[in-house]
Design a protein around this motif. Structure first.
Motif, PDB file in Angstrom:
ATOM      1  N   GLU A  52       0.828  -1.209   0.000  1.00  4.13           N
ATOM      2  CA  GLU A  52       0.000   0.000   0.000  1.00  4.13           C
ATOM      3  C   GLU A  52       0.864   1.262   0.000  1.00  4.13           C
ATOM      4  OE1 GLU A  52      -2.989   0.123   3.045  1.00  4.13           O
ATOM      5  OE2 GLU A  52      -3.602  -1.944   2.632  1.00  4.13           O
ATOM      6  N   ALA A  53       1.949   1.248   0.777  1.00  3.58           N
ATOM      7  CA  ALA A  53       2.833   2.419   0.833  1.00  3.58           C
ATOM      8  C   ALA A  53       3.512   2.650  -0.513  1.00  3.58           C
ATOM      9  CB  ALA A  53       3.873   2.237   1.931  1.00  3.58           C
ATOM     10  N   VAL A  54       3.898   1.580  -1.188  1.00  5.12           N
ATOM     11  CA  VAL A  54       4.528   1.704  -2.505  1.00  5.12           C
ATOM     12  C   VAL A  54       3.517   2.224  -3.519  1.00  5.12           C
ATOM     13  CG1 VAL A  54       5.562   0.394  -4.411  1.00  5.12           C
ATOM     14  CG2 VAL A  54       6.322  -0.005  -2.061  1.00  5.12           C
ATOM     15  N   GLY A  60       7.003   3.985  -6.524  1.00  4.88           N
ATOM     16  CA  GLY A  60       8.377   4.203  -6.062  1.00  4.88           C
ATOM     17  C   GLY A  60       8.625   3.512  -4.739  1.00  4.88           C
ATOM     18  N   ARG A  61       9.770   2.867  -4.600  1.00  4.88           N
ATOM     19  CA  ARG A  61      10.080   2.163  -3.355  1.00  4.88           C
ATOM     20  C   ARG A  61      10.779   3.064  -2.342  1.00  4.88           C
ATOM     21  NH1 ARG A  61       8.707  -2.857  -3.109  1.00  4.88           N
ATOM     22  NH2 ARG A  61      10.173  -3.346  -1.458  1.00  4.88           N
ATOM     23  N   ASP A  62      10.961   4.329  -2.687  1.00  6.69           N
ATOM     24  CA  ASP A  62      11.567   5.302  -1.779  1.00  6.69           C
ATOM     25  C   ASP A  62      10.439   5.941  -0.971  1.00  6.69           C
ATOM     26  OD1 ASP A  62      13.351   6.936  -0.522  1.00  6.69           O
ATOM     27  OD2 ASP A  62      13.450   8.392  -2.159  1.00  6.69           O
ATOM     28  N   ILE A  63      10.040   5.276   0.120  1.00  4.94           N
ATOM     29  CA  ILE A  63       8.888   5.731   0.902  1.00  4.94           C
ATOM     30  C   ILE A  63       9.350   6.396   2.191  1.00  4.94           C
ATOM     31  CG2 ILE A  63       7.315   4.013  -0.053  1.00  4.94           C
ATOM     32  CD1 ILE A  63       7.731   2.338   2.418  1.00  4.94           C
ATOM     33  N   VAL A  83      11.266  -1.819  18.154  1.00  5.28           N
ATOM     34  CA  VAL A  83      11.232  -0.671  17.262  1.00  5.28           C
ATOM     35  C   VAL A  83      10.220  -0.956  16.168  1.00  5.28           C
ATOM     36  CG1 VAL A  83      12.541   0.671  15.579  1.00  5.28           C
ATOM     37  CG2 VAL A  83      13.596   0.006  17.718  1.00  5.28           C
ATOM     38  N   THR A  84       9.365   0.028  15.892  1.00  4.16           N
ATOM     39  CA  THR A  84       8.394  -0.111  14.811  1.00  4.16           C
ATOM     40  C   THR A  84       8.715   0.894  13.721  1.00  4.16           C
ATOM     41  OG1 THR A  84       6.881   1.406  15.923  1.00  4.16           O
ATOM     42  CG2 THR A  84       6.526  -0.930  16.295  1.00  4.16           C
ATOM     43  N   VAL A  85       8.544   0.472  12.492  1.00  4.70           N
ATOM     44  CA  VAL A  85       8.731   1.332  11.329  1.00  4.70           C
ATOM     45  C   VAL A  85       7.355   1.508  10.706  1.00  4.70           C
ATOM     46  CG1 VAL A  85       9.873   1.606   9.108  1.00  4.70           C
ATOM     47  CG2 VAL A  85      11.049   0.441  10.975  1.00  4.70           C
ATOM     48  N   THR A  86       6.900   2.758  10.639  1.00  4.14           N
ATOM     49  CA  THR A  86       5.560   3.070  10.164  1.00  4.14           C
ATOM     50  C   THR A  86       5.643   3.928   8.919  1.00  4.14           C
ATOM     51  OG1 THR A  86       4.849   3.091  12.469  1.00  4.14           O
ATOM     52  CG2 THR A  86       3.336   4.025  10.875  1.00  4.14           C
ATOM     53  N   SER A  87       4.806   3.620   7.933  1.00  5.91           N
ATOM     54  CA  SER A  87       4.749   4.434   6.725  1.00  5.91           C
ATOM     55  C   SER A  87       4.105   5.774   7.059  1.00  5.91           C
ATOM     56  CB  SER A  87       3.929   3.716   5.646  1.00  5.91           C
ATOM     57  OG  SER A  87       3.644   4.589   4.586  1.00  5.91           O
ATOM     58  N   VAL A  88       4.733   6.856   6.641  1.00  7.40           N
ATOM     59  CA  VAL A  88       4.186   8.183   6.894  1.00  7.40           C
ATOM     60  C   VAL A  88       2.922   8.402   6.060  1.00  7.40           C
ATOM     61  CG1 VAL A  88       4.642  10.663   6.668  1.00  7.40           C
ATOM     62  CG2 VAL A  88       6.413   9.140   7.544  1.00  7.40           C
ATOM     63  N   ASP A  89       2.908   7.873   4.838  1.00  7.24           N
ATOM     64  CA  ASP A  89       1.775   8.083   3.933  1.00  7.24           C
ATOM     65  C   ASP A  89       0.517   7.337   4.365  1.00  7.24           C
ATOM     66  OD1 ASP A  89       3.370   9.686   2.304  1.00  7.24           O
ATOM     67  OD2 ASP A  89       4.090   7.950   1.172  1.00  7.24           O
ATOM     68  N   THR A  90       0.659   6.070   4.780  1.00  2.00           N
ATOM     69  CA  THR A  90      -0.522   5.265   5.117  1.00  2.00           C
ATOM     70  C   THR A  90      -0.763   5.170   6.614  1.00  2.00           C
ATOM     71  OG1 THR A  90       0.748   3.198   5.179  1.00  2.00           O
ATOM     72  CG2 THR A  90      -0.220   3.849   3.049  1.00  2.00           C
ATOM     73  N   GLY A  91       0.266   5.409   7.423  1.00  4.29           N
ATOM     74  CA  GLY A  91       0.120   5.296   8.874  1.00  4.29           C
ATOM     75  C   GLY A  91       0.109   3.858   9.356  1.00  4.29           C
ATOM     76  N   LYS A  92       0.496   2.909   8.502  1.00  2.00           N
ATOM     77  CA  LYS A  92       0.495   1.495   8.880  1.00  2.00           C
ATOM     78  C   LYS A  92       1.913   1.020   9.172  1.00  2.00           C
ATOM     79  CE  LYS A  92      -3.654   0.367   6.339  1.00  2.00           C
ATOM     80  NZ  LYS A  92      -4.260  -0.511   5.360  1.00  2.00           N
ATOM     81  N   ILE A 130      19.355  -0.468  16.054  1.00  4.00           N
ATOM     82  CA  ILE A 130      18.214  -0.693  15.173  1.00  4.00           C
ATOM     83  C   ILE A 130      18.100   0.441  14.162  1.00  4.00           C
ATOM     84  CG2 ILE A 130      15.703  -0.863  15.102  1.00  4.00           C
ATOM     85  CD1 ILE A 130      15.894  -2.354  17.769  1.00  4.00           C
ATOM     86  N   LEU A 131      18.280   1.674  14.596  1.00  3.30           N
ATOM     87  CA  LEU A 131      18.211   2.795  13.659  1.00  3.30           C
ATOM     88  C   LEU A 131      19.305   2.669  12.606  1.00  3.30           C
ATOM     89  CD1 LEU A 131      17.426   5.743  16.064  1.00  3.30           C
ATOM     90  CD2 LEU A 131      15.871   4.603  14.484  1.00  3.30           C
ATOM     91  N   TRP A 132      20.476   2.195  12.990  1.00  2.00           N
ATOM     92  CA  TRP A 132      21.559   2.014  12.043  1.00  2.00           C
ATOM     93  C   TRP A 132      21.197   0.949  11.012  1.00  2.00           C
ATOM     94  CZ3 TRP A 132      24.928  -2.195  11.222  1.00  2.00           C
ATOM     95  CH2 TRP A 132      26.003  -1.914  10.397  1.00  2.00           C
ATOM     96  N   ILE A 133      20.577  -0.159  11.464  1.00  5.05           N
ATOM     97  CA  ILE A 133      20.161  -1.228  10.554  1.00  5.05           C
ATOM     98  C   ILE A 133      19.166  -0.682   9.537  1.00  5.05           C
ATOM     99  CG2 ILE A 133      18.834  -3.372  10.404  1.00  5.05           C
ATOM    100  CD1 ILE A 133      20.057  -4.135  13.141  1.00  5.05           C
ATOM    101  N   TYR A 134      18.161   0.057  10.005  1.00  3.35           N
ATOM    102  CA  TYR A 134      17.139   0.564   9.086  1.00  3.35           C
ATOM    103  C   TYR A 134      17.675   1.657   8.170  1.00  3.35           C
ATOM    104  CZ  TYR A 134      13.520  -2.281  11.018  1.00  3.35           C
ATOM    105  OH  TYR A 134      12.761  -3.364  11.370  1.00  3.35           O
ATOM    106  N   ALA A 135      18.588   2.456   8.649  1.00  6.51           N
ATOM    107  CA  ALA A 135      19.180   3.475   7.792  1.00  6.51           C
ATOM    108  C   ALA A 135      19.926   2.808   6.642  1.00  6.51           C
ATOM    109  CB  ALA A 135      20.115   4.370   8.595  1.00  6.51           C
ATOM    110  N   GLU A 136      20.589   1.706   6.941  1.00  7.30           N
ATOM    111  CA  GLU A 136      21.319   0.975   5.919  1.00  7.30           C
ATOM    112  C   GLU A 136      20.360   0.326   4.920  1.00  7.30           C
ATOM    113  OE1 GLU A 136      23.867  -2.506   6.967  1.00  7.30           O
ATOM    114  OE2 GLU A 136      25.368  -0.921   7.107  1.00  7.30           O
ATOM    115  N   VAL A 137      19.252  -0.225   5.405  1.00  6.22           N
ATOM    116  CA  VAL A 137      18.278  -0.893   4.550  1.00  6.22           C
ATOM    117  C   VAL A 137      17.580   0.109   3.628  1.00  6.22           C
ATOM    118  CG1 VAL A 137      16.051  -2.100   4.557  1.00  6.22           C
ATOM    119  CG2 VAL A 137      17.867  -2.820   6.101  1.00  6.22           C
ATOM    120  N   PHE A 138      17.216   1.276   4.146  1.00  9.32           N
ATOM    121  CA  PHE A 138      16.421   2.240   3.374  1.00  9.32           C
ATOM    122  C   PHE A 138      17.261   3.163   2.514  1.00  9.32           C
ATOM    123  CE2 PHE A 138      13.234   1.154   6.649  1.00  9.32           C
ATOM    124  CZ  PHE A 138      12.257   0.696   5.789  1.00  9.32           C
ATOM    125  N   GLU A 139      18.578   3.084   2.597  1.00 13.62           N
ATOM    126  CA  GLU A 139      19.423   3.958   1.747  1.00 13.62           C
ATOM    127  C   GLU A 139      19.472   3.459   0.334  1.00 13.62           C
ATOM    128  OE1 GLU A 139      23.228   4.412   3.570  1.00 13.62           O
ATOM    129  OE2 GLU A 139      22.513   6.051   4.814  1.00 13.62           O
TER     130      GLU A 139
END
Length: 139
Positions: A52-54, A60-63, A83-92, A130-139
């Motif tokens: 849904e976020a995509v 685009g996969r840059d969400i 740690v939870t990662v939530t889409s800003v666009d959908t709120g999920k 955890i923030l470091w892991i996600y920063a690496e994944v989303f870059e």
């Protein structure tokens, strides 16, 4: 019920309120079934949230995401963090990561297969890891 800190009496009361038959005395089989069902539902729900976020981002996969951490206890003495990662666009919620310093193994140098320990270090560094892991994944 034991996994949330409640005993057999609470299970009997819950089943009575929900108009269910009384619970069995051995919960292990049922807890494992419930855990598996919850895990599958969670994974399906988060995968759908990613799709849904995509779609919201026109393919685009840059969400845009919001990352938030929480602790089992206040301060830096907690053994568990999430740690939870939530889409800003959908709120999920699109991902959840759980870190634990708690080890149930009798021999602390040789860990069992079902050991939940997946972090070594100070509790305050859990969130940074955890923030470091996600920063690496989303870059």
């Amino acid at each position: 019920m034991r996994c949330i800190g409640k005993g057999a009496e609470s299970a009997v009361m819950f089943c009575g309120i929900m108009n269910l038959p009384p619970p069995p005395t051995k919960f292990t089989k049922f807890n494992n079934n419930l855990l598996q069902a919850a895990r599958e539902t969670c994974e399906e729900s988060m995968a759908e949230a990613v799709h849904e976020a995509v779609e919201e981002n026109e393919g685009g996969r840059d969400i845009a995401v919001a990352v938030d951490g929480s602790w089992q206890k206040r301060g830096f003495s907690s053994k568990n963090g999430v740690v939870t990662v939530t889409s800003v666009d959908t709120g999920k919620v699109i991902d959840v990561e759980i870190l634990s310093k708690h080890c149930i193994c009798p021999n602390k140098t040789k860990h069992l297969q079902n050991c939940k320990r997946n972090f070594v270090g100070y509790s305050g560094k859990m969130e940074n890891r955890i923030l470091w892991i996600y920063a690496e994944v989303f870059e």
